[in-house]
Design a protein around this motif. Sequence first.
Motif, mmCIF file in Angstrom:
data_model
loop_
_atom_site.group_PDB
_atom_site.id
_atom_site.type_symbol
_atom_site.label_atom_id
_atom_site.label_comp_id
_atom_site.label_asym_id
_atom_site.label_seq_id
_atom_site.Cartn_x
_atom_site.Cartn_y
_atom_site.Cartn_z
ATOM 1 N N VAL A 223 4.055 5.037 4.615
ATOM 2 C CA VAL A 223 3.465 3.692 4.563
ATOM 3 C C VAL A 223 2.813 3.278 5.875
ATOM 4 O O VAL A 223 2.180 2.227 5.935
ATOM 5 N N SER A 224 2.949 4.081 6.929
ATOM 6 C CA SER A 224 2.397 3.674 8.220
ATOM 7 C C SER A 224 1.113 4.420 8.572
ATOM 8 O O SER A 224 0.571 4.239 9.659
ATOM 9 N N GLY A 225 0.613 5.258 7.662
ATOM 10 C CA GLY A 225 -0.632 5.979 7.909
ATOM 11 C C GLY A 225 -1.847 5.151 7.538
ATOM 12 O O GLY A 225 -1.741 4.002 7.099
ATOM 13 N N PRO A 226 -3.041 5.734 7.673
ATOM 14 C CA PRO A 226 -4.280 4.996 7.373
ATOM 15 C C PRO A 226 -4.438 4.665 5.890
ATOM 16 O O PRO A 226 -5.149 3.719 5.544
ATOM 17 N N GLU A 227 -3.823 5.450 5.004
ATOM 18 C CA GLU A 227 -3.897 5.186 3.569
ATOM 19 C C GLU A 227 -2.471 5.098 3.007
ATOM 20 O O GLU A 227 -1.980 6.037 2.376
ATOM 21 N N PRO A 228 -1.796 3.985 3.257
ATOM 22 C CA PRO A 228 -0.389 3.875 2.851
ATOM 23 C C PRO A 228 -0.205 3.937 1.341
ATOM 24 O O PRO A 228 -1.012 3.411 0.577
ATOM 25 N N ALA A 229 0.862 4.609 0.938
ATOM 26 C CA ALA A 229 1.192 4.696 -0.486
ATOM 27 C C ALA A 229 1.840 3.393 -0.954
ATOM 28 O O ALA A 229 2.333 2.594 -0.157
ATOM 29 N N ILE A 271 10.024 -2.287 16.992
ATOM 30 C CA ILE A 271 10.963 -1.363 16.350
ATOM 31 C C ILE A 271 10.609 0.044 16.796
ATOM 32 O O ILE A 271 9.462 0.478 16.651
ATOM 33 N N TYR A 272 11.594 0.756 17.346
ATOM 34 C CA TYR A 272 11.408 2.165 17.682
ATOM 35 C C TYR A 272 11.850 2.994 16.479
ATOM 36 O O TYR A 272 12.988 2.889 16.029
ATOM 37 N N VAL A 273 10.936 3.818 15.959
ATOM 38 C CA VAL A 273 11.255 4.604 14.769
ATOM 39 C C VAL A 273 11.139 6.105 15.007
ATOM 40 O O VAL A 273 11.221 6.898 14.077
ATOM 41 N N GLY A 274 10.970 6.517 16.271
ATOM 42 C CA GLY A 274 10.901 7.945 16.569
ATOM 43 C C GLY A 274 9.582 8.341 17.183
ATOM 44 O O GLY A 274 8.620 7.561 17.236
ATOM 45 N N PHE A 275 9.516 9.593 17.655
ATOM 46 C CA PHE A 275 8.380 10.049 18.450
ATOM 47 C C PHE A 275 7.058 9.961 17.710
ATOM 48 O O PHE A 275 6.037 9.576 18.278
ATOM 49 N N ASP A 276 7.025 10.306 16.425
ATOM 50 C CA ASP A 276 5.748 10.388 15.722
ATOM 51 C C ASP A 276 5.094 9.027 15.515
ATOM 52 O O ASP A 276 3.878 8.931 15.368
ATOM 53 N N ALA A 277 5.892 7.967 15.469
ATOM 54 C CA ALA A 277 5.355 6.602 15.393
ATOM 55 C C ALA A 277 6.263 5.733 16.242
ATOM 56 O O ALA A 277 7.062 4.977 15.722
ATOM 57 N N PRO A 278 6.175 5.851 17.580
ATOM 58 C CA PRO A 278 7.236 5.351 18.445
ATOM 59 C C PRO A 278 7.585 3.883 18.276
ATOM 60 O O PRO A 278 8.727 3.532 17.993
ATOM 61 N N PHE A 279 6.601 2.998 18.448
ATOM 62 C CA PHE A 279 6.904 1.569 18.380
ATOM 63 C C PHE A 279 6.010 0.907 17.350
ATOM 64 O O PHE A 279 4.787 1.040 17.398
ATOM 65 N N LEU A 280 6.640 0.201 16.443
ATOM 66 C CA LEU A 280 5.906 -0.655 15.523
ATOM 67 C C LEU A 280 6.073 -2.063 16.058
ATOM 68 O O LEU A 280 7.187 -2.585 16.128
ATOM 69 N N ALA A 281 5.001 -2.664 16.480
ATOM 70 C CA ALA A 281 5.106 -3.973 17.120
ATOM 71 C C ALA A 281 3.902 -4.838 16.747
ATOM 72 O O ALA A 281 2.865 -4.335 16.396
#
Length: 281
Positions: A223-229, A271-281
């Motif tokens: 859900v965090s990519g350019p075309e979220p499902a 929110i830190y969710v890991g290296f591939d998408a470190p911070f959602l802010a």
Amino acid sequence: MGSEADYKFFTARRPNRRLARWVNGYLAQDCYSVRPILRRVAAVNYPVIVIDLDPAVRRRVPGSVVPAAVSPVSGLIDRPQAHAAIGRERCVIVELTPLGARALFGRPLDVLANTSVGLADLLGRRADLLAEQLWEARSWPERFRVLDFWLSRWMPAGPPLPPEVQAAWQLMTQAAGRVKIGDLADQVGWTRQHLNFRFRREIGLSPKTVGRIIRLHRAIDLVSGPEPARWCEVAAACGYADQPHLNRDFRALLGCNPTELLRFDDAEREIYVGFDAPFLA
């Protein structure tokens, strides 16, 4: 970017390919805020080292683990954590694999699960050496090279995970958490009970919990990519019986529901969710 007094800088890099078995990635962080920032950390399947380059102020949030005062290290965590940060944070975050943490720290990871320990308590003089050279480096790329240099010398000499535990971990990650624990035990040649005992001791969490966290992060990726499902598609793709089951895991492991995650754009929350998408802010 908030007021002129506030700033945020992040840059990430993969480690040298020789370290791929042991290290997921590096994240450089240089932030300043005159107001406290609530930083949540999602349940994660990877040990994380935060190497402070300057003294940082991290205040405990009720219900969360108290962060170590200097260069905190956390093992796998099965619940959302949070702390309030204020002032300047300049640090390098190193996300390890369980194999890498076992090799670097030389001990089973159950002692690090759902807790925070200072890096010096685990590495002794090596922690001081690493922090000193990172502080003296003139740029973030140079700091990443310092990490590559020392970790490539320390980790290959460290103890491995038991091969059955390492195999179980790899099977779970390859299946994106969608594997039955009984089938996993059969594939590594152990009983289900013995697998649960050894896996929890070596990794820090049970196989079932690790599978839940893997599915959560797979859902975040979708859900965090350019075309979220769509959420119903995410639930099906990640092995949830329905969307309410997905919602429950989001609340239990991330601390918010799926819709709140995508609206998490407050300048004073991350929110830190890991290296591939470190911070959602």
